[in-house]
Design a protein around this motif. Structure first.
Motif, mmCIF file in Angstrom:
data_model
loop_
_atom_site.group_PDB
_atom_site.id
_atom_site.type_symbol
_atom_site.label_atom_id
_atom_site.label_comp_id
_atom_site.label_asym_id
_atom_site.label_seq_id
_atom_site.Cartn_x
_atom_site.Cartn_y
_atom_site.Cartn_z
ATOM 1 N N PHE A 99 0.798 -1.228 0.000
ATOM 2 C CA PHE A 99 0.000 0.000 0.000
ATOM 3 C C PHE A 99 0.835 1.285 0.000
ATOM 4 N N PRO A 100 1.856 1.434 0.877
ATOM 5 C CA PRO A 100 2.573 2.723 0.927
ATOM 6 C C PRO A 100 3.167 3.168 -0.410
ATOM 7 N N PRO A 101 3.913 2.326 -1.137
ATOM 8 C CA PRO A 101 4.442 2.815 -2.422
ATOM 9 C C PRO A 101 3.358 3.037 -3.472
ATOM 10 N N MET A 102 2.290 2.228 -3.443
ATOM 11 C CA MET A 102 1.184 2.456 -4.375
ATOM 12 C C MET A 102 0.525 3.803 -4.099
ATOM 13 N N TRP A 103 0.316 4.093 -2.830
ATOM 14 C CA TRP A 103 -0.288 5.360 -2.418
ATOM 15 C C TRP A 103 0.614 6.527 -2.789
ATOM 16 N N ALA A 104 1.926 6.363 -2.563
ATOM 17 C CA ALA A 104 2.870 7.433 -2.888
ATOM 18 C C ALA A 104 2.908 7.696 -4.392
ATOM 19 N N TYR A 105 2.847 6.637 -5.190
ATOM 20 C CA TYR A 105 2.807 6.826 -6.647
ATOM 21 C C TYR A 105 1.564 7.619 -7.038
ATOM 22 N N LEU A 106 0.446 7.276 -6.416
ATOM 23 C CA LEU A 106 -0.800 7.997 -6.700
ATOM 24 C C LEU A 106 -0.701 9.452 -6.258
ATOM 25 N N CYS A 107 -0.002 9.703 -5.140
ATOM 26 C CA CYS A 107 0.228 11.089 -4.716
ATOM 27 C C CYS A 107 1.010 11.840 -5.783
ATOM 28 N N GLY A 108 2.006 11.186 -6.373
ATOM 29 C CA GLY A 108 2.769 11.820 -7.438
ATOM 30 C C GLY A 108 1.906 12.140 -8.639
ATOM 31 N N VAL A 109 1.019 11.228 -8.973
ATOM 32 C CA VAL A 109 0.098 11.442 -10.098
ATOM 33 C C VAL A 109 -0.787 12.649 -9.829
ATOM 34 N N VAL A 110 -1.334 12.723 -8.616
ATOM 35 C CA VAL A 110 -2.227 13.831 -8.266
ATOM 36 C C VAL A 110 -1.472 15.155 -8.239
ATOM 37 N N SER A 111 -0.263 15.147 -7.684
ATOM 38 C CA SER A 111 0.461 16.395 -7.453
ATOM 39 C C SER A 111 0.877 17.106 -8.731
ATOM 40 N N VAL A 112 1.040 16.362 -9.822
ATOM 41 C CA VAL A 112 1.588 16.970 -11.027
ATOM 42 C C VAL A 112 0.552 17.777 -11.803
ATOM 43 N N GLY A 113 -0.736 17.562 -11.504
ATOM 44 C CA GLY A 113 -1.769 18.375 -12.123
ATOM 45 C C GLY A 113 -2.280 17.883 -13.457
ATOM 46 N N VAL A 114 -1.760 16.768 -13.945
ATOM 47 C CA VAL A 114 -2.233 16.176 -15.201
ATOM 48 C C VAL A 114 -3.389 15.245 -14.891
ATOM 49 N N SER A 115 -4.422 15.249 -15.714
ATOM 50 C CA SER A 115 -5.592 14.411 -15.461
ATOM 51 C C SER A 115 -5.228 12.926 -15.566
ATOM 52 N N PRO A 116 -5.416 12.150 -14.487
ATOM 53 C CA PRO A 116 -5.138 10.721 -14.554
ATOM 54 C C PRO A 116 -6.023 9.996 -15.565
ATOM 55 N N LEU A 117 -7.227 10.534 -15.811
ATOM 56 C CA LEU A 117 -8.161 9.877 -16.724
ATOM 57 C C LEU A 117 -7.636 9.833 -18.154
ATOM 58 N N GLU A 118 -6.743 10.753 -18.477
ATOM 59 C CA GLU A 118 -6.171 10.771 -19.815
ATOM 60 C C GLU A 118 -5.016 9.775 -19.962
ATOM 61 N N ASN A 119 -4.544 9.258 -18.839
ATOM 62 C CA ASN A 119 -3.401 8.336 -18.866
ATOM 63 C C ASN A 119 -3.632 7.173 -17.908
#
Length: 299
Positions: A28-48
């Motif tokens: 869970f921790p690295p999966m959650w951290a990866y998701l934090c990185g996805v959210v933080s960058v401001g690019v829509s995850p739905l597009e990727n």
């Protein structure tokens, strides 16, 4: 036929034991951290979505699972003292199978990392190298109560966060993202120190100088709490400086609850460390996502 005799004759890993070797609870921790990185960058995850999904799969089951298998193989003599019921010392993963699984998953990690582009592959290479440097001789950074938890904290929180941001932005993330990710990685040093309490007996006998061994449980718990607290105070002040007061306030509230939990932890660190990992750590990682959303609006 006795159970011990059956284990002696086993040639292949028991499927349930092989899964336990990868320790799904640690994914869970690295999966959650990866998701934090996805959210933080401001690019829509739905597009990727495929990059998001593949990155989460890589960070958790593949790379983290590989690191757990490598650690259990390299720690089999320690686990024989601390937790003889684990897959390798119990014989449910017999012979060299623990090593084969760790090596096979290392190769799989690199192969999947290639699909995430140059930044994702570079981060995967770093993660695989760190996993073996932590566990395997002659490096075995696990022997140090400072370098070992620091490396694991970096790979559990900082590196996946950086990877998620780099993959989604297809480049080097903004310096503010890297700074926040590093602060949470530093704070994770304290979380990893608390995890060392369960192996105190075996670590003492086998020369692993974890902080609970070198400082004693009471002082090690105080150091762990201080590291977790100071890193989050750094995040709070940065968000205030970046004009994100509401996000800073939310993390302050989460930190306040953690400090309350810490007061319970330090009364009996050896007994309360598992409890804190189920309460205080949940609050810590919640704050990570709050910070990720703060960065999303900022970046």
């Amino acid at each position: 036929m006795t159970v011990s005799y059956t284990l002696q004759r086993r040639r292949y890993p028991e499927p349930a034991a092989a899964l336990r070797l990868l320790k799904p609870i640690t994914w869970f921790p690295p999966m959650w951290a990866y998701l934090c990185g996805v959210v933080s960058v401001g690019v829509s995850p739905l597009e990727n979505l495929w990059l998001v999904g593949l990155g989460i799969l890589l960070a958790g089951p593949i790379v983290c699972g590989m690191s757990q298998a490598a650690n259990d193989w390299c720690d089999r003599h320690v686990d024989a003292i601390n937790q003889p019921e684990r897959p390798i010392p119990s014989g449910r993963v017999p012979g060299q199978w623990g090593l084969y699984i760790a090596l096979g998953m290392s190769a799989l990690s690199l192969l999947v990392g290639l699909a995430l582009g140059p930044w994702g592959f570079a981060a995967t290479c770093a993660a695989v190298a760190a996993a073996w440097a932590y566990s395997a001789e002659p490096v075995r950074l696990k022997k140090s109560g400072w370098w070992g938890p620091g490396l694991v904290g970096l790979c559990y929180e900082g590196l996946p966060w950086f990877t998620g941001a780099a993959v989604l932005s297809a480049g080097l993330p903004d310096w503010r993202i890297i700074t926040i990710a590093m602060l949470y990685a530093i704070g994770a040093h304290g979380i990893m120190t608390l995890n060392d309490f369960k192996a105190l007996k075996g670590d003492r006998q086998t020369g692993v100088n974890s902080l609970p061994v070198t400082l004693g449980p009471a002082r090690a718990a105080l150091v762990a709490c201080a590291v977790m607290t100071l890193s989050q105070i750094g995040v709070i002040f940065l968000l205030l400086g970046w004009d994100r007061p509401y996000f800073a306030l939310a993390i302050t509230a989460l930190l306040g609850l953690q400090i309350w939990a810490m007061t319970i932890l330090i009364r009996d660190p050896r007994a309360k460390a598992p409890w804190y990992n189920g309460t205080g750590v949940a609050l810590y990682v919640t704050g990570m996502m709050v910070a990720a959303f703060a960065l999303r609006g900022l970046v």
